[in-house]
Motif scaffolding. Sequence first.
Motif, mmCIF file in Angstrom:
data_model
loop_
_atom_site.group_PDB
_atom_site.id
_atom_site.type_symbol
_atom_site.label_atom_id
_atom_site.label_comp_id
_atom_site.label_asym_id
_atom_site.label_seq_id
_atom_site.Cartn_x
_atom_site.Cartn_y
_atom_site.Cartn_z
ATOM 1 N N SER A 1 -19.352 -28.836 -14.049
ATOM 2 C CA SER A 1 -20.361 -28.815 -15.104
ATOM 3 C C SER A 1 -20.710 -27.355 -15.398
ATOM 4 O O SER A 1 -20.360 -26.467 -14.626
ATOM 5 N N ARG A 2 -21.385 -27.136 -16.511
ATOM 6 C CA ARG A 2 -21.802 -25.781 -16.845
ATOM 7 C C ARG A 2 -23.137 -25.799 -17.551
ATOM 8 O O ARG A 2 -23.490 -26.754 -18.246
ATOM 9 N N ASP A 3 -23.851 -24.714 -17.349
ATOM 10 C CA ASP A 3 -25.102 -24.478 -18.037
ATOM 11 C C ASP A 3 -24.842 -23.303 -18.978
ATOM 12 O O ASP A 3 -24.773 -22.154 -18.526
ATOM 13 N N ASN A 4 -24.678 -23.591 -20.246
ATOM 14 C CA ASN A 4 -24.328 -22.538 -21.202
ATOM 15 C C ASN A 4 -25.441 -21.500 -21.350
ATOM 16 O O ASN A 4 -25.159 -20.324 -21.591
ATOM 17 N N ALA A 5 -26.671 -21.929 -21.210
ATOM 18 C CA ALA A 5 -27.787 -20.984 -21.334
ATOM 19 C C ALA A 5 -27.761 -19.958 -20.208
ATOM 20 O O ALA A 5 -28.187 -18.821 -20.388
ATOM 21 N N LYS A 6 -27.256 -20.383 -19.041
ATOM 22 C CA LYS A 6 -27.208 -19.484 -17.882
ATOM 23 C C LYS A 6 -25.810 -18.920 -17.644
ATOM 24 O O LYS A 6 -25.606 -18.158 -16.698
ATOM 25 N N ASN A 7 -24.848 -19.340 -18.471
ATOM 26 C CA ASN A 7 -23.453 -18.918 -18.266
ATOM 27 C C ASN A 7 -23.008 -19.184 -16.827
ATOM 28 O O ASN A 7 -22.367 -18.333 -16.189
ATOM 29 N N THR A 8 -23.353 -20.339 -16.344
ATOM 30 C CA THR A 8 -23.048 -20.701 -14.967
ATOM 31 C C THR A 8 -22.227 -21.981 -14.926
ATOM 32 O O THR A 8 -22.545 -22.944 -15.640
ATOM 33 N N ILE B 1 -12.685 -17.456 -19.109
ATOM 34 C CA ILE B 1 -11.922 -16.908 -20.237
ATOM 35 C C ILE B 1 -12.887 -16.701 -21.382
ATOM 36 O O ILE B 1 -13.607 -17.627 -21.766
ATOM 37 N N THR B 2 -12.908 -15.473 -21.865
ATOM 38 C CA THR B 2 -13.866 -15.147 -22.896
ATOM 39 C C THR B 2 -13.425 -15.665 -24.258
ATOM 40 O O THR B 2 -12.287 -16.106 -24.459
ATOM 41 N N ARG C 1 -15.516 -18.999 -23.244
ATOM 42 C CA ARG C 1 -14.998 -20.222 -23.836
ATOM 43 C C ARG C 1 -14.634 -21.244 -22.763
ATOM 44 O O ARG C 1 -14.987 -22.404 -22.854
ATOM 45 N N PHE C 2 -13.919 -20.791 -21.757
ATOM 46 C CA PHE C 2 -13.528 -21.666 -20.671
ATOM 47 C C PHE C 2 -14.094 -21.124 -19.358
ATOM 48 O O PHE C 2 -14.121 -19.909 -19.141
ATOM 49 N N MET C 3 -14.516 -22.036 -18.494
ATOM 50 C CA MET C 3 -14.942 -21.680 -17.147
ATOM 51 C C MET C 3 -14.301 -22.689 -16.210
ATOM 52 O O MET C 3 -14.141 -23.872 -16.565
ATOM 53 N N GLY C 4 -13.945 -22.233 -15.029
ATOM 54 C CA GLY C 4 -13.281 -23.177 -14.146
ATOM 55 C C GLY C 4 -13.159 -22.701 -12.726
ATOM 56 O O GLY C 4 -13.612 -21.599 -12.372
ATOM 57 N N TRP C 5 -12.561 -23.556 -11.934
ATOM 58 C CA TRP C 5 -12.340 -23.277 -10.517
ATOM 59 C C TRP C 5 -10.872 -23.496 -10.164
ATOM 60 O O TRP C 5 -10.246 -24.465 -10.620
ATOM 61 N N TYR C 6 -10.362 -22.601 -9.362
ATOM 62 C CA TYR C 6 -9.016 -22.688 -8.831
ATOM 63 C C TYR C 6 -9.115 -22.518 -7.322
ATOM 64 O O TYR C 6 -10.142 -22.080 -6.803
ATOM 65 N N ARG C 7 -8.036 -22.872 -6.625
ATOM 66 C CA ARG C 7 -8.018 -22.636 -5.188
ATOM 67 C C ARG C 7 -6.642 -22.192 -4.759
ATOM 68 O O ARG C 7 -5.649 -22.498 -5.421
ATOM 69 N N GLN C 8 -6.609 -21.464 -3.656
ATOM 70 C CA GLN C 8 -5.349 -20.921 -3.174
ATOM 71 C C GLN C 8 -5.322 -20.944 -1.661
ATOM 72 O O GLN C 8 -6.139 -20.292 -1.002
ATOM 73 N N ALA C 9 -4.386 -21.685 -1.122
ATOM 74 C CA ALA C 9 -4.175 -21.716 0.315
ATOM 75 C C ALA C 9 -3.215 -20.604 0.704
ATOM 76 O O ALA C 9 -2.410 -20.157 -0.124
ATOM 77 N N PRO C 10 -3.273 -20.153 1.950
ATOM 78 C CA PRO C 10 -2.366 -19.081 2.394
ATOM 79 C C PRO C 10 -0.900 -19.448 2.161
ATOM 80 O O PRO C 10 -0.470 -20.546 2.501
ATOM 81 N N GLY C 11 -0.186 -18.547 1.529
ATOM 82 C CA GLY C 11 1.231 -18.780 1.294
ATOM 83 C C GLY C 11 1.546 -19.679 0.133
ATOM 84 O O GLY C 11 2.723 -19.981 -0.110
ATOM 85 N N LYS C 12 0.536 -20.113 -0.579
ATOM 86 C CA LYS C 12 0.773 -21.003 -1.714
ATOM 87 C C LYS C 12 0.250 -20.381 -2.993
ATOM 88 O O LYS C 12 -0.537 -19.440 -2.976
ATOM 89 N N GLN C 13 0.706 -20.931 -4.114
ATOM 90 C CA GLN C 13 0.237 -20.450 -5.403
ATOM 91 C C GLN C 13 -1.181 -20.939 -5.667
ATOM 92 O O GLN C 13 -1.604 -21.985 -5.178
ATOM 93 N N ARG C 14 -1.883 -20.149 -6.466
ATOM 94 C CA ARG C 14 -3.203 -20.568 -6.877
ATOM 95 C C ARG C 14 -3.068 -21.780 -7.794
ATOM 96 O O ARG C 14 -2.227 -21.789 -8.691
ATOM 97 N N THR D 1 -11.531 -27.366 -14.933
ATOM 98 C CA THR D 1 -12.004 -26.451 -15.964
ATOM 99 C C THR D 1 -12.915 -27.194 -16.920
ATOM 100 O O THR D 1 -12.863 -28.435 -17.031
ATOM 101 N N ILE D 2 -13.724 -26.415 -17.616
ATOM 102 C CA ILE D 2 -14.629 -26.981 -18.610
ATOM 103 C C ILE D 2 -14.755 -25.992 -19.748
ATOM 104 O O ILE D 2 -14.877 -24.776 -19.513
ATOM 105 N N ASP D 3 -14.716 -26.487 -20.985
ATOM 106 C CA ASP D 3 -14.865 -25.564 -22.114
ATOM 107 C C ASP D 3 -16.308 -25.561 -22.595
ATOM 108 O O ASP D 3 -17.166 -26.262 -22.053
#
Length: 114
Positions: free
Chosen positions: A68-75, A96-97, A30-43, A48-50
Amino acid sequence: QVRLVESGGGLVQAGGSLRLSCAASGSIFRFMGWYRQAPGKQRELVATIDSDGNTNYADSVKGRFTISRDNAKNTVYLQMNSLKPEDTTIYYCNVITRWGGSYWGQGTQVTVSS
């Protein structure tokens, strides 16, 4: 079984571009996304994209990054332009499924030199 394969990180000079990819399999996402986390910091959320294409971005990346997302490729893709040294960190794919399960990729390093 959900599987995530990330690719596309690397080293780039400030002002340059990189594209991250995350190929997911094993469920309906349902949702796909990107997060980032630096050393010593919270993610932290990057973007995100639904499944309908609705997007959400952190203020720090608006206007520079595009998800962006390609739903056919789940990418899911993250096109990162005008990169800054402060964008340097590990980037994680998250999905997130349809049934609410949350899964993380192994992370990919992005390094922006000044």
